[in-house]
Design a protein around this motif. Sequence first.
Motif, PDB file in Angstrom:
ATOM      1  N   PHE A  28       0.809  -1.219   0.000  1.00 24.40           N
ATOM      2  CA  PHE A  28       0.000   0.000   0.000  1.00 24.40           C
ATOM      3  C   PHE A  28       0.845   1.273   0.000  1.00 24.40           C
ATOM      4  O   PHE A  28       0.504   2.248  -0.664  1.00 24.40           O
ATOM      5  CB  PHE A  28      -0.924   0.016   1.228  1.00 24.40           C
ATOM      6  CG  PHE A  28      -1.988  -1.042   1.205  1.00 24.40           C
ATOM      7  CD1 PHE A  28      -3.077  -0.934   0.356  1.00 24.40           C
ATOM      8  CD2 PHE A  28      -1.902  -2.141   2.035  1.00 24.40           C
ATOM      9  CE1 PHE A  28      -4.063  -1.895   0.331  1.00 24.40           C
ATOM     10  CE2 PHE A  28      -2.884  -3.120   2.016  1.00 24.40           C
ATOM     11  CZ  PHE A  28      -3.966  -2.998   1.165  1.00 24.40           C
ATOM     12  N   SER A  29       1.890   1.310   0.782  1.00 27.90           N
ATOM     13  CA  SER A  29       2.685   2.513   0.993  1.00 27.90           C
ATOM     14  C   SER A  29       4.026   2.058   1.575  1.00 27.90           C
ATOM     15  O   SER A  29       4.268   0.849   1.683  1.00 27.90           O
ATOM     16  CB  SER A  29       1.950   3.460   1.955  1.00 27.90           C
ATOM     17  OG  SER A  29       1.772   2.821   3.213  1.00 27.90           O
ATOM     18  N   SER A  30       4.905   2.952   1.971  1.00 29.61           N
ATOM     19  CA  SER A  30       4.926   4.389   1.712  1.00 29.61           C
ATOM     20  C   SER A  30       5.609   4.653   0.376  1.00 29.61           C
ATOM     21  O   SER A  30       5.918   3.698  -0.356  1.00 29.61           O
ATOM     22  CB  SER A  30       5.693   5.090   2.826  1.00 29.61           C
ATOM     23  OG  SER A  30       7.026   4.563   2.865  1.00 29.61           O
ATOM     24  N   PHE A  31       5.866   5.894   0.071  1.00 32.96           N
ATOM     25  CA  PHE A  31       6.476   6.273  -1.201  1.00 32.96           C
ATOM     26  C   PHE A  31       7.729   5.448  -1.489  1.00 32.96           C
ATOM     27  O   PHE A  31       7.832   4.753  -2.507  1.00 32.96           O
ATOM     28  CB  PHE A  31       6.782   7.768  -1.168  1.00 32.96           C
ATOM     29  CG  PHE A  31       7.482   8.313  -2.387  1.00 32.96           C
ATOM     30  CD1 PHE A  31       7.265   7.792  -3.649  1.00 32.96           C
ATOM     31  CD2 PHE A  31       8.360   9.396  -2.260  1.00 32.96           C
ATOM     32  CE1 PHE A  31       7.907   8.311  -4.771  1.00 32.96           C
ATOM     33  CE2 PHE A  31       8.992   9.927  -3.369  1.00 32.96           C
ATOM     34  CZ  PHE A  31       8.776   9.383  -4.631  1.00 32.96           C
ATOM     35  N   GLY A  32       8.692   5.488  -0.581  1.00 33.98           N
ATOM     36  CA  GLY A  32       9.956   4.781  -0.802  1.00 33.98           C
ATOM     37  C   GLY A  32       9.786   3.282  -0.883  1.00 33.98           C
ATOM     38  O   GLY A  32      10.426   2.608  -1.701  1.00 33.98           O
ATOM     39  N   ASP A  33       8.914   2.713  -0.027  1.00 37.59           N
ATOM     40  CA  ASP A  33       8.709   1.269  -0.016  1.00 37.59           C
ATOM     41  C   ASP A  33       8.031   0.799  -1.300  1.00 37.59           C
ATOM     42  O   ASP A  33       8.369  -0.256  -1.841  1.00 37.59           O
ATOM     43  CB  ASP A  33       7.878   0.871   1.197  1.00 37.59           C
ATOM     44  CG  ASP A  33       8.628   1.062   2.503  1.00 37.59           C
ATOM     45  OD1 ASP A  33       9.840   0.794   2.530  1.00 37.59           O
ATOM     46  OD2 ASP A  33       8.011   1.506   3.486  1.00 37.59           O
ATOM     47  N   VAL A  34       7.057   1.567  -1.768  1.00 38.86           N
ATOM     48  CA  VAL A  34       6.384   1.210  -3.016  1.00 38.86           C
ATOM     49  C   VAL A  34       7.384   1.248  -4.172  1.00 38.86           C
ATOM     50  O   VAL A  34       7.426   0.339  -5.015  1.00 38.86           O
ATOM     51  CB  VAL A  34       5.200   2.156  -3.287  1.00 38.86           C
ATOM     52  CG1 VAL A  34       4.691   2.000  -4.719  1.00 38.86           C
ATOM     53  CG2 VAL A  34       4.069   1.883  -2.298  1.00 38.86           C
ATOM     54  N   VAL A  35       8.215   2.277  -4.217  1.00 40.80           N
ATOM     55  CA  VAL A  35       9.192   2.401  -5.302  1.00 40.80           C
ATOM     56  C   VAL A  35      10.179   1.240  -5.269  1.00 40.80           C
ATOM     57  O   VAL A  35      10.519   0.658  -6.317  1.00 40.80           O
ATOM     58  CB  VAL A  35       9.921   3.758  -5.227  1.00 40.80           C
ATOM     59  CG1 VAL A  35      11.072   3.811  -6.235  1.00 40.80           C
ATOM     60  CG2 VAL A  35       8.951   4.899  -5.503  1.00 40.80           C
ATOM     61  N   GLN A  36      10.639   0.859  -4.082  1.00 42.16           N
ATOM     62  CA  GLN A  36      11.548  -0.286  -3.986  1.00 42.16           C
ATOM     63  C   GLN A  36      10.869  -1.571  -4.447  1.00 42.16           C
ATOM     64  O   GLN A  36      11.478  -2.425  -5.106  1.00 42.16           O
ATOM     65  CB  GLN A  36      12.047  -0.447  -2.555  1.00 42.16           C
ATOM     66  CG  GLN A  36      13.028   0.620  -2.109  1.00 42.16           C
ATOM     67  CD  GLN A  36      13.586   0.334  -0.736  1.00 42.16           C
ATOM     68  OE1 GLN A  36      14.614  -0.314  -0.594  1.00 42.16           O
ATOM     69  NE2 GLN A  36      12.891   0.793   0.295  1.00 42.16           N
ATOM     70  N   THR A  37       9.582  -1.723  -4.109  1.00 44.53           N
ATOM     71  CA  THR A  37       8.850  -2.940  -4.448  1.00 44.53           C
ATOM     72  C   THR A  37       8.597  -3.046  -5.944  1.00 44.53           C
ATOM     73  O   THR A  37       8.231  -4.128  -6.438  1.00 44.53           O
ATOM     74  CB  THR A  37       7.517  -2.983  -3.667  1.00 44.53           C
ATOM     75  OG1 THR A  37       7.772  -2.756  -2.276  1.00 44.53           O
ATOM     76  CG2 THR A  37       6.837  -4.340  -3.781  1.00 44.53           C
ATOM     77  N   LEU A  38       8.813  -1.977  -6.695  1.00 48.04           N
ATOM     78  CA  LEU A  38       8.627  -2.024  -8.138  1.00 48.04           C
ATOM     79  C   LEU A  38       9.559  -3.030  -8.821  1.00 48.04           C
ATOM     80  O   LEU A  38       9.329  -3.404  -9.977  1.00 48.04           O
ATOM     81  CB  LEU A  38       8.825  -0.631  -8.752  1.00 48.04           C
ATOM     82  CG  LEU A  38       7.668   0.345  -8.549  1.00 48.04           C
ATOM     83  CD1 LEU A  38       8.070   1.753  -8.963  1.00 48.04           C
ATOM     84  CD2 LEU A  38       6.445  -0.102  -9.345  1.00 48.04           C
ATOM     85  N   SER A  39      10.588  -3.489  -8.133  1.00 52.30           N
ATOM     86  CA  SER A  39      11.442  -4.540  -8.697  1.00 52.30           C
ATOM     87  C   SER A  39      10.768  -5.906  -8.657  1.00 52.30           C
ATOM     88  O   SER A  39      11.153  -6.812  -9.413  1.00 52.30           O
ATOM     89  CB  SER A  39      12.768  -4.605  -7.925  1.00 52.30           C
ATOM     90  OG  SER A  39      13.575  -3.481  -8.210  1.00 52.30           O
ATOM     91  N   VAL A  40       9.779  -6.072  -7.789  1.00 54.93           N
ATOM     92  CA  VAL A  40       9.153  -7.379  -7.608  1.00 54.93           C
ATOM     93  C   VAL A  40       8.448  -7.876  -8.865  1.00 54.93           C
ATOM     94  O   VAL A  40       8.635  -9.036  -9.266  1.00 54.93           O
ATOM     95  CB  VAL A  40       8.211  -7.357  -6.387  1.00 54.93           C
ATOM     96  CG1 VAL A  40       7.332  -8.608  -6.348  1.00 54.93           C
ATOM     97  CG2 VAL A  40       9.022  -7.240  -5.100  1.00 54.93           C
TER      98      VAL A  40
END
Length: 346
Positions: free
Chosen positions: A15-27
């Motif tokens: 769901f969040s946060s900004f940095g965590d979502v961006v990092q998860t984009l590798s998944v």
Amino acid sequence: MFSNSKTAKILVIRFSSFGDVVQTLSVPSALAQTFPQSEIHWITRKDMAPLLKNHPHIHRIWEFDRKVGLGGLIKLSMQMRAENFTHIYDAHNNMRSHVITWILCPLGIIGVGPIFIRRSIRRWKRFLLFRFRINTFEMPFNGQRDLLEPLQPWGVSKVAPPAPQIFPSEDSTAKAAEVLGDYKGAISLAPSAAFFLKRWPKEYWKDLIALMPTEKFVLLGGPEDSFIEDIHAVAPERVLNLAGKCSLQVSSAVVAHSKAVVSNDTGLLHVAEQLGKKTVALMGPAPFGFPSRPSTKIMEIQLSCRPCSKHGQGPCVNKEKFHQCLVDITPAQVAETLRTKLAEPS
């Protein structure tokens, strides 16, 4: 085999946060490498959804609006049941993600419903680290590895796929070019962070700009970061202050237009990473947002008190020198590191 199934569907929950979502984009890309014929969905918070758009391995984005509350989340989850997901990765592990998995994975019984993996928060390891200074985490710290590692039972590599993994829209890219004007190709600076102890001192940013008199700089931050105007004032003729003037998506596109980035441990650091930009990362008290790509140079001070908290929320536990983990990284050192980065081949 799942990897050969044309009907397989995977749901990623973050769901969040900004940095965590961006990092998860590798998944999604990592999943696609292992399961090239899969269909990948992602549920995220509505304000984060634009960050996911244009990703080649995300086939559908489910947006959750916090305003609809628990009832709305249950209703959305019931709609998602019709998708008949075969695999679910809960990369968030909070109450909302638990509600979704309870609905999509009936009773949590093994063999009933989708194959399911939940990323562990590793509370015991965190307790040992922050309370007793006993570090049982894999070193060096690496945020993307920690997001990919739980997927190893599915045969997914814990090595982040190559950049780019974030894809600003044409509209955001055009808006960024418009607000930048003559500052396209400048160096972007991200002086803010969610917690004060994760911020390199304000005066140091001023000194960095002064030490590089031939460079143009762009300052990025949120509307609450009024202190950034003080940094802008040191050289207004070659520094553009965009703090509070751009959405997350346009800010990401500004980073895409930059030739290099200097950032605290904050969301824009991970945007730069996922774009493969030359980046200098100023890492202080927190351990879980460390970058991983060779395009990024990590600057840190090795201290017995580091890391001291999950998010850098404090208080500073250094009894000899307050905020030493970032105060001892000097502007001259950062300027030299940045010059070295700029000299590297693109």
